[in-house]
Design a protein around this motif. Structure first.
Motif, PDB file in Angstrom:
ATOM      1  N   PRO A   9      37.707  42.526  31.085  1.00  0.00           N
ATOM      2  CA  PRO A   9      36.537  41.657  31.067  1.00  0.00           C
ATOM      3  C   PRO A   9      35.320  42.403  31.611  1.00  0.00           C
ATOM      4  CG  PRO A   9      38.022  41.013  32.846  1.00  0.00           C
ATOM      5  CD  PRO A   9      38.699  42.111  32.074  1.00  0.00           C
ATOM      6  N   PHE A  10      34.177  41.952  31.221  1.00  0.00           N
ATOM      7  CA  PHE A  10      32.897  42.472  31.693  1.00  0.00           C
ATOM      8  C   PHE A  10      32.389  41.496  32.743  1.00  0.00           C
ATOM      9  CE2 PHE A  10      28.218  42.098  31.050  1.00  0.00           C
ATOM     10  CZ  PHE A  10      27.846  43.350  31.496  1.00  0.00           C
ATOM     11  N   ARG A  11      32.114  41.972  33.942  1.00  0.00           N
ATOM     12  CA  ARG A  11      31.646  41.095  35.020  1.00  0.00           C
ATOM     13  C   ARG A  11      30.124  40.992  34.959  1.00  0.00           C
ATOM     14  NH1 ARG A  11      34.778  40.394  40.336  1.00  0.00           N
ATOM     15  NH2 ARG A  11      35.941  39.230  38.776  1.00  0.00           N
ATOM     16  N   LEU A  12      29.665  39.765  34.780  1.00  0.00           N
ATOM     17  CA  LEU A  12      28.238  39.458  34.714  1.00  0.00           C
ATOM     18  C   LEU A  12      27.869  38.594  35.905  1.00  0.00           C
ATOM     19  CD1 LEU A  12      25.502  39.455  33.191  1.00  0.00           C
ATOM     20  CD2 LEU A  12      26.335  37.405  31.986  1.00  0.00           C
ATOM     21  N   LEU A  13      26.860  39.024  36.630  1.00  0.00           N
ATOM     22  CA  LEU A  13      26.361  38.267  37.761  1.00  0.00           C
ATOM     23  C   LEU A  13      24.969  37.755  37.387  1.00  0.00           C
ATOM     24  CD1 LEU A  13      27.947  41.002  38.849  1.00  0.00           C
ATOM     25  CD2 LEU A  13      27.551  39.882  41.017  1.00  0.00           C
ATOM     26  N   LEU A  14      24.767  36.463  37.523  1.00  0.00           N
ATOM     27  CA  LEU A  14      23.487  35.840  37.195  1.00  0.00           C
ATOM     28  C   LEU A  14      22.862  35.306  38.471  1.00  0.00           C
ATOM     29  CD1 LEU A  14      24.498  33.774  34.019  1.00  0.00           C
ATOM     30  CD2 LEU A  14      23.295  35.979  34.087  1.00  0.00           C
ATOM     31  N   LEU A  15      21.722  35.857  38.845  1.00  0.00           N
ATOM     32  CA  LEU A  15      21.007  35.442  40.050  1.00  0.00           C
ATOM     33  C   LEU A  15      19.627  34.936  39.653  1.00  0.00           C
ATOM     34  CD1 LEU A  15      20.704  35.241  43.156  1.00  0.00           C
ATOM     35  CD2 LEU A  15      20.031  37.670  43.134  1.00  0.00           C
ATOM     36  N   ARG A  16      19.406  33.656  39.895  1.00  0.00           N
ATOM     37  CA  ARG A  16      18.063  33.106  39.693  1.00  0.00           C
ATOM     38  C   ARG A  16      17.244  33.435  40.933  1.00  0.00           C
ATOM     39  NH1 ARG A  16      16.113  26.816  39.480  1.00  0.00           N
ATOM     40  NH2 ARG A  16      13.904  27.314  39.240  1.00  0.00           N
ATOM     41  N   HIS A  17      15.976  33.751  40.729  1.00  0.00           N
ATOM     42  CA  HIS A  17      15.126  34.066  41.885  1.00  0.00           C
ATOM     43  C   HIS A  17      15.140  32.908  42.874  1.00  0.00           C
ATOM     44  CE1 HIS A  17      11.832  31.345  40.823  1.00  0.00           C
ATOM     45  NE2 HIS A  17      11.977  31.759  39.567  1.00  0.00           N
ATOM     46  N   ALA A  18      14.909  33.222  44.133  1.00  0.00           N
ATOM     47  CA  ALA A  18      14.880  32.217  45.192  1.00  0.00           C
ATOM     48  C   ALA A  18      13.611  31.364  45.054  1.00  0.00           C
ATOM     49  CB  ALA A  18      14.938  32.902  46.554  1.00  0.00           C
ATOM     50  N   ARG A  19      13.561  30.326  45.873  1.00  0.00           N
ATOM     51  CA  ARG A  19      12.463  29.354  45.823  1.00  0.00           C
ATOM     52  C   ARG A  19      11.116  30.050  46.045  1.00  0.00           C
ATOM     53  NH1 ARG A  19      14.242  24.329  46.175  1.00  0.00           N
ATOM     54  NH2 ARG A  19      16.009  25.111  47.359  1.00  0.00           N
ATOM     55  N   SER A  20      10.172  29.690  45.207  1.00  0.00           N
ATOM     56  CA  SER A  20       8.834  30.288  45.313  1.00  0.00           C
ATOM     57  C   SER A  20       7.792  29.190  45.450  1.00  0.00           C
ATOM     58  CB  SER A  20       8.528  31.148  44.080  1.00  0.00           C
ATOM     59  OG  SER A  20       8.575  30.365  42.912  1.00  0.00           O
ATOM     60  N   GLY A  21       6.651  29.593  45.971  1.00  0.00           N
ATOM     61  CA  GLY A  21       5.549  28.656  46.088  1.00  0.00           C
ATOM     62  C   GLY A  21       4.857  28.503  44.739  1.00  0.00           C
ATOM     63  N   TRP A  22       4.027  27.494  44.665  1.00  0.00           N
ATOM     64  CA  TRP A  22       3.228  27.297  43.457  1.00  0.00           C
ATOM     65  C   TRP A  22       2.133  28.343  43.413  1.00  0.00           C
ATOM     66  CZ3 TRP A  22       5.383  24.438  39.983  1.00  0.00           C
ATOM     67  CH2 TRP A  22       6.243  23.425  40.359  1.00  0.00           C
ATOM     68  N   ALA A  23       1.646  28.626  42.232  1.00  0.00           N
ATOM     69  CA  ALA A  23       0.560  29.587  42.085  1.00  0.00           C
ATOM     70  C   ALA A  23      -0.686  29.056  42.793  1.00  0.00           C
ATOM     71  CB  ALA A  23       0.266  29.837  40.606  1.00  0.00           C
ATOM     72  N   LEU A  24      -1.344  29.938  43.492  1.00  0.00           N
ATOM     73  CA  LEU A  24      -2.605  29.588  44.135  1.00  0.00           C
ATOM     74  C   LEU A  24      -3.696  29.548  43.076  1.00  0.00           C
ATOM     75  CD1 LEU A  24      -2.227  31.951  47.220  1.00  0.00           C
ATOM     76  CD2 LEU A  24      -1.798  29.481  47.130  1.00  0.00           C
ATOM     77  N   PRO A  25      -4.804  28.873  43.338  1.00  0.00           N
ATOM     78  CA  PRO A  25      -5.891  28.854  42.350  1.00  0.00           C
ATOM     79  C   PRO A  25      -6.290  30.275  41.941  1.00  0.00           C
ATOM     80  CG  PRO A  25      -6.340  27.305  44.121  1.00  0.00           C
ATOM     81  CD  PRO A  25      -5.123  28.090  44.527  1.00  0.00           C
ATOM     82  N   GLY A  26      -6.296  30.513  40.654  1.00  0.00           N
ATOM     83  CA  GLY A  26      -6.650  31.820  40.111  1.00  0.00           C
ATOM     84  C   GLY A  26      -5.513  32.830  40.107  1.00  0.00           C
ATOM     85  N   GLN A  27      -4.370  32.475  40.662  1.00  0.00           N
ATOM     86  CA  GLN A  27      -3.217  33.389  40.706  1.00  0.00           C
ATOM     87  C   GLN A  27      -2.377  33.235  39.446  1.00  0.00           C
ATOM     88  OE1 GLN A  27      -0.084  32.432  43.550  1.00  0.00           O
ATOM     89  NE2 GLN A  27       0.158  34.605  44.036  1.00  0.00           N
ATOM     90  N   ARG A  28      -1.936  34.352  38.908  1.00  0.00           N
ATOM     91  CA  ARG A  28      -1.048  34.319  37.746  1.00  0.00           C
ATOM     92  C   ARG A  28       0.354  33.878  38.174  1.00  0.00           C
ATOM     93  NH1 ARG A  28      -0.533  39.892  35.141  1.00  0.00           N
ATOM     94  NH2 ARG A  28       0.143  40.311  37.243  1.00  0.00           N
ATOM     95  N   ASP A  29       1.069  33.225  37.269  1.00  0.00           N
ATOM     96  CA  ASP A  29       2.456  32.830  37.523  1.00  0.00           C
ATOM     97  C   ASP A  29       3.287  34.048  37.899  1.00  0.00           C
ATOM     98  OD1 ASP A  29       4.796  30.836  37.189  1.00  0.00           O
ATOM     99  OD2 ASP A  29       5.354  32.529  35.909  1.00  0.00           O
ATOM    100  N   PHE A  30       3.055  35.150  37.244  1.00  0.00           N
ATOM    101  CA  PHE A  30       3.781  36.398  37.471  1.00  0.00           C
ATOM    102  C   PHE A  30       3.721  36.817  38.946  1.00  0.00           C
ATOM    103  CE2 PHE A  30       3.939  41.011  37.780  1.00  0.00           C
ATOM    104  CZ  PHE A  30       5.035  41.337  37.009  1.00  0.00           C
ATOM    105  N   ASP A  31       2.606  36.526  39.616  1.00  0.00           N
ATOM    106  CA  ASP A  31       2.368  36.979  40.987  1.00  0.00           C
ATOM    107  C   ASP A  31       2.822  36.000  42.061  1.00  0.00           C
ATOM    108  OD1 ASP A  31       1.197  39.426  40.173  1.00  0.00           O
ATOM    109  OD2 ASP A  31      -0.693  38.390  39.784  1.00  0.00           O
ATOM    110  N   ARG A  32       3.436  34.892  41.656  1.00  0.00           N
ATOM    111  CA  ARG A  32       3.916  33.926  42.654  1.00  0.00           C
ATOM    112  C   ARG A  32       4.967  34.575  43.541  1.00  0.00           C
ATOM    113  NH1 ARG A  32       6.266  29.669  39.096  1.00  0.00           N
ATOM    114  NH2 ARG A  32       7.346  29.121  41.000  1.00  0.00           N
ATOM    115  N   ALA A  33       4.845  34.353  44.843  1.00  0.00           N
ATOM    116  CA  ALA A  33       5.761  34.943  45.813  1.00  0.00           C
ATOM    117  C   ALA A  33       6.753  33.893  46.303  1.00  0.00           C
ATOM    118  CB  ALA A  33       4.962  35.492  47.000  1.00  0.00           C
ATOM    119  N   LEU A  34       7.816  34.365  46.918  1.00  0.00           N
ATOM    120  CA  LEU A  34       8.760  33.460  47.556  1.00  0.00           C
ATOM    121  C   LEU A  34       8.055  32.739  48.702  1.00  0.00           C
ATOM    122  CD1 LEU A  34      12.011  35.629  47.867  1.00  0.00           C
ATOM    123  CD2 LEU A  34      11.337  34.083  46.022  1.00  0.00           C
ATOM    124  N   ASP A  35       8.458  31.489  48.925  1.00  0.00           N
ATOM    125  CA  ASP A  35       7.963  30.791  50.107  1.00  0.00           C
ATOM    126  C   ASP A  35       8.947  31.056  51.250  1.00  0.00           C
ATOM    127  OD1 ASP A  35      10.134  29.057  49.653  1.00  0.00           O
ATOM    128  OD2 ASP A  35       8.868  27.453  48.854  1.00  0.00           O
TER     129      ASP A  35
END
Length: 173
Positions: free
Chosen positions: A8-34
Motif C-alpha cells: 500500500p501507499f501511505r498518504l497523510l492528509l493534513l489540513r492547515h490549522a485554524r487561521s484568522g480572517w483576512a485583514l482589510p486589503g490582505q489577500r487570502d493567500f497571506d492569511r496567517a494562523l491565529d
C-alpha cells in the motif's frame, strides 16, 4: 520468499490549522494562523512525532497558513524530511491534488498539507462517502491529520484504509 502482493501507499492528509480572517486589503493567500491555529499545529506535530510518523516527502501549499502549519511538523517529526512547496495546492481543485498524489505513488509515503474543500474531497474520494462521514461527520477540521493506506488500483479511485485519524482537540483514533 517475498510476498508478491503490491504494497500500500501511505498518504497523510493534513489540513492547515485554524487561521484568522483576512485583514482589510490582505489577500487570502497571506492569511496567517491565529493563536489557536499555532497551538493546533504544535499539538498535531507532537502527536505525529510521538507515534513515529515520518513521511518520505512533504508537499505543502505555498499559502502562509499551510507553511506555518507544516513548520512545527517538520521541526518536531524530522528536519531531514524534504518539503516541496507547491503553488497548485493553493489554487487547484481536488483533481490537482489527485494528480500530484498519483505522480508520487513511487514513494512509500507522502504528506500533503493543503486546504478545504480539497482535503475533505480527497478524504471522501479515497475512503468512500459513508466511511468518510462516519470518521468525520462534521467535515475535515483544521489541523486534522488522516493517515490512509491506499491499495494499488487499476481504476480511477483508490481504495483506502484509515490507519489513524489525529485531531488536535482530542485523542487520536
Amino acid at each position: 520468499m517475498q510476498d508478491s502482493a503490491a504494497r500500500p501507499f501511505r498518504l497523510l492528509l493534513l489540513r492547515h490549522a485554524r487561521s484568522g480572517w483576512a485583514l482589510p486589503g490582505q489577500r487570502d493567500f497571506d492569511r496567517a494562523l491565529d493563536d489557536v491555529g499555532y497551538a493546533e499545529a504544535e499539538l498535531i506535530a507532537q502527536m505525529a512525532a510521538d507515534r513515529g510518523i515520518r513521511p518520505e516527502l512533504i508537499l505543502c501549499s505555498t499559502a502562509v497558513r499551510c507553511r506555518q502549519t507544516v513548520e512545527p511538523f517538520f521541526r518536531t517529526v524530522s528536519e531531514d524530511i524534504q518539503i516541496r512547496y507547491v503553488d497548485e495546492l493553493y489554487s487547484g481543485p481536488a483533481s490537482v491534488y489527485t494528480d500530484i498524489i498519483d505522480a508520487n505513488r513511487h514513494l512509500n509515503s507522502l504528506l500533503i498539507v493543503g486546504h478545504n474543500p480539497m482535503i475533505d474531497e480527497l478524504f471522501h474520494r479515497f475512503m468512500g462517502d459513508e466511511a468518510a462521514t462516519d470518521a468525520l461527520p462534521h467535515g475535515y477540521p483544521p489541523a486534522a491529520l488522516a493517515i490512509l493506506d491506499l491499495q494499488p488500483s487499476s481504476g480511477s479511485v483508490a481504495i483506502a484504509t484509515l490507519v489513524s485519524l489525529m485531531l488536535p482537540t482530542r485523542q487520536a483514533k
